[in-house]
Design an enzyme around this catalytic site. Structure first.
Site, short mmCIF file in Angstrom:
data_model
loop_
_atom_site.label_atom_id
_atom_site.label_comp_id
_atom_site.label_asym_id
_atom_site.label_seq_id
_atom_site.Cartn_x
_atom_site.Cartn_y
_atom_site.Cartn_z
N ASP A 206 89.34 27.11 24.16
CA ASP A 206 88.59 27.49 22.96
C ASP A 206 88.91 26.48 21.87
OD1 ASP A 206 87.13 29.14 20.95
OD2 ASP A 206 87.27 30.66 22.51
N HIS A 281 82.74 26.04 21.19
CA HIS A 281 84.15 26.48 21.27
C HIS A 281 85.01 25.42 21.94
CE1 HIS A 281 83.84 30.54 19.65
NE2 HIS A 281 82.72 30.70 20.33
N GLU A 346 77.77 31.31 21.22
CA GLU A 346 77.94 30.99 19.80
C GLU A 346 77.83 29.49 19.49
OE1 GLU A 346 80.66 34.75 18.40
OE2 GLU A 346 81.72 32.96 19.04
#
Length: 782
Positions: A206, A281, A346
């Site tokens: 991440d 990420h 995202e």
């Protein structure tokens, strides 16, 4: 008289819930989690001693499983059982790999009589699950980490037929936001195994840390695994690394570590599914290799929250895909799992919109927009994995722009993504935030360790059904199962992680094992209460939040009173309370029906097991004051998303909790709080207060100041008092702050309360420039 009778009945009920009574404990009630599909209890017990032999089918995996079982027995018993292949023995423990058991993955049958324990299964996996059941049939002391003084280890005689409902019964662990050592990862796997779950989703990558050694790209761990230490600051208020600062916080797993963990999991019939995030990420990767971004960097590993996720892999460079394929090649060599998780969530596509390479790719491939460019990205990775006999799974954003043909979807933004995927014939793992995000609070936030937010109780987890009604019978076959996710922004060590997953993991395990029609919350709550003794002996840090007393308060305008009702999650758990501020005890009043309160009162309540509190003491104060139930005029409207009790919210005598979605907070987005309260007549006002909530990670900030003004006619107002906020925005995290002013008594009918919002998220915040929220609850006037 009626009240006395009811109280006597309540005491009897409480005692029956919390104790099995002496004669019951002698018979030792059977407590199994997950509960088997079919079980018949029979008379008698099987006694284990040092002469007992484990007889196994001559199969490599079954032999290894038998050794694990013998090691498990040796710790508390003090002796190691012999193992042989005399499968036709009439006594001892028999692990029988046979085709006679129904052909379901993980199915087994178990028959225990006075002479033998016989586990039959058509797969080694089924043998292992049968052993987990036998393990739980032993007394809880069987879980001891050292030899006990128990002389006779006994298990009750039973017949069991058992099998799981779903093939994917998973637990996730985020090791990027905080790194967890190998020893804890194995302990986590042990918990998964004990609960008959079979997937460990390992979130290795991440923005905040790259945790897997990749030989071809050493800077991924040399640089990407480390960030500057800002652990003393709120997660979403951490400044990026400054020039000259050294990144010292982090860690990573060597390839030898990973092989060791994968083997450890395989021995326990758990598949480790690695997650290698893309295209977003990935700031930790770009900090090491900025050339695979759109801008070329430079980047540093973020020490805290980051939003939106703009710095992502460049989809226009072929070199990016070569880089990712090299990484995935090494990943596939380490992980034999059928699925490789690639994230896909995202991704803010701002940089793609202005990147010449990405725009050229869109034109070259005939794509409509950046959403289809993400689909292109995912499909290209899926083709690579497929060519290596692997399958891709990703978060539900991978649906955007079109799903890759062989991809599976992990639905986290509710169930809708999973439904869409199943409608299209794609396999699905359900993991909605509403029920499966174990980083959420599980009880009153004021009594719980810090969490990211949310509110997901044990009972809510148990109510989860992974198969939505929206799917046809034919489409339901695409639901492989479900998993819980433990994101670790606010969880930095193993003790905290255990607390967040236990006993919610226990509830989810039963949901994913038993047929839906056999689920029974009342029965589960009784068994999990007894199971806690096993957790205690194992030294596990688990939540007792289901013993917390939830108090709901509602203002009755007609009566001018506040009615308070109380409830504990566990059915039949008796609640004892006080109204004088003292600590409740077993001899305190027993809650029977809602309480109508006419004056400011502090209620303290707890659930008791025999003569001691089973959980934490819950507390709520109801405030009756000059403004209670009065008319409120809003100069600035509240948000419909968080309107609570409309115009009554700020004068209903009830304060909110740390959970801004608890129904007691009123929200204002990008606006101030500006209200005027009509006290009905001119009266003396000497003090005023109002509380606000901050939850910076959710864009909720405290006001800059609160100004109180008074008026006799509602037209001309004079200042009564101003309270400045002594916490700067960067110092705020998740807390409730009261803005109170005591001054010289004034005559007034109207009180204006103005809470000045900062309006926009500061530049250092993950949502810089976005509208902030302010949340207010009770205005108290005396």
């Amino acid at each position: 008289m009626r009240t006395l009778v009811i109280q006597i009945i309540m005491v009897i009920t409480i005692l029956s819930f919390f104790s099995c009574k002496k004669q019951k404990s002698e018979a030792r009630e059977i407590v199994l989690l997950p509960r088997p599909v079919l079980m018949e209890q029979r008379s008698g017990v099987f006694k284990l001693d040092s002469s007992t032999v484990i007889h196994v089918t001559d199969n490599p995996r079954v032999n290894e499983t038998a050794k694990l079982f013998a090691e498990m027995i040796e710790i508390p018993a003090g002796y190691k059982l012999a193992i042989d292949n005399n499968i036709n023995s009439s006594k001892g423990i028999i692990l029988d790999l046979t085709g006679d058991v129904q052909d379901r993955d993980g199915a087994y049958s178990l028959e225990i009589n006075r002479r033998k324990v016989h586990i039959s299964a058509s797969s080694p996996e089924g043998i292992f699950y049968g052993i987990q059941t036998v393990r739980q049939l032993f007394p809880p002391e069987f879980e001891s980490s050292r030899e006990t003084d128990i002389e006779a280890w006994e298990v009750p005689c039973v017949y069991i037929e058992d099998y799981p409902r779903f093939s994917w019964r998973g637990m996730h662990l985020d090791v990027s936001r905080h790194f967890f050592p190998v020893e804890f990862v194995k302990r986590y796997i042990d918990l998964i195994a004990m609960h008959k779950m079979n997937i460990f989703h390992w979130h290795l990558v991440d923005d905040q840390g790259w945790r897997i050694e990749i030989k071809k790209y050493p800077k991924l761990t040399g640089i990407g695994a480390w960030r500057v230490d800002r652990e003393d600051q709120p997660w979403n208020a951490r400044e990026p690394q400054k020039p000259g600062e050294t990144a010292t916080y982090g860690g990573y797993y060597t390839q030898d570590d990973i092989r060791d963990i994968v083997k450890y999991a395989q021995d326990r019939y758990i598949t480790v599914v690695p997650e290698i995030e893309m295209p977003a990420h990935v700031t930790s990767a770009l900090a090491a290799y900025p050339e695979y971004s759109c801008t070329g960097g430079p980047f540093t590993v973020p020490p805290g929250g980051l939003w939106p996720i703009k710095d992502i892999y460049c989809a226009g460079k072929d070199e990016t895909f070569e880089f990712l394929e090299d990484i995935l090649t090494e990943v596939m060599d380490l992980f034999p799992s059928e699925y490789i998780h690639i994230g896909g969530d995202e991704a803010d596509k701002t940089e793609w919109e202005r990147c010449p390479d990405c725009q050229a790719r869109i034109k070259q491939e005939g794509l409509k927009d950046e959403a289809e460019l993400q689909s292109y990205f995912i499909k290209r990775i899926e083709n690579f994995l497929s060519s290596n006999d692997r399958k891709l799974i990703g978060w539900d954003e991978i649906l955007e722009g079109g799903l890759a043909p062989g991809a599976a979807v992990m639905s986290w933004r509710g169930m809708s993504g999973g439904i869409e995927a199943a409608h299209s014939g794609h396999y699905v793992v359900m993991s909605p935030g509403t029920h499966c995000y174990f980083d959420h609070y599980q009880a009153d936030p004021s009594t719980e360790p810090k969490a990211i937010g949310g509110y997901t109780t044990l009972k809510k987890v148990y109510s989860f059904d992974p198969v939505p009604d929206a799917l046809s019978e034919d489409e339901q076959k695409y639901i492989m199962g479900a998993q819980a996710n433990l994101w670790t922004e606010y969880i930095s060590d193993g003790d905290h992680a255990e607390y967040m997953v236990l006993p919610r993991m226990t509830a989810l395990a039963e949901v994913l094992w038993l047929p839906e029609e056999k689920l029974d919350w009342k029965d589960f709550s009784r068994r999990v209460h007894a199971f806690f003794k096993r957790f205690d002996i194992m030294g596990l840090n688990y939540s007792r939040g289901s013993y917390s007393v939830n108090m709901e308060a509602v203002y009755d305008q007609e009566q001018g009173t506040v009615e308070v009702s109380m409830e504990a999650e566990f059915p039949e758990a008796g609640i004892h309370y006080t109204l004088d501020g003292s600590e409740p005890g077993f001899n305190s009043e027993i809650y029977i029906e809602p309480l109508a309160l006419e004056s400011t009162t502090t209620i303290k309540a707890a659930v008791f097991a025999e003569d001691s509190s089973a959980g934490k003491i819950s507390e709520k104060t109801v405030y009756i004051h000059k403004a209670t139930g009065r008319d409120v005029n809003y100069a600035v409207p509240y948000s419909d998303k968080y309107k609570a009790f409309d115009e009554l919210t700020l004068v209903n005598g009830i304060k909110g909790s740390l959970n801004f979605a608890d129904g007691q907070w009123q929200g204002f987005e990008g606006n101030d709080l500006d209200i005027t309260i009509d006290l009905g007549e001119i009266t003396e006002v000497s003090s005023a207060s109002v509380s606000f909530l901050s939850s910076v990670g959710s864009w909720v900030f405290l006001p800059e100041f609160v100004l109180f003004q008074v008026s006799e006619d509602g037209v001309t107002f004079t200042d009564f008092g101003k309270v400045e906020n002594d916490l700067k925005p960067r110092e705020q995290d998740r807390e409730i702050k009261e803005f109170a002013f005591d001054g010289e008594a004034r005559q007034a009918r109207y009180l204006r309360v103005w809470g000045k919002s900062i309006i926009e998220c500061p530049e250092w915040h993950a949502g810089a420039g976005d509208k902030v929220w302010i949340f207010s609850d009770e205005v108290i006037i005396r």
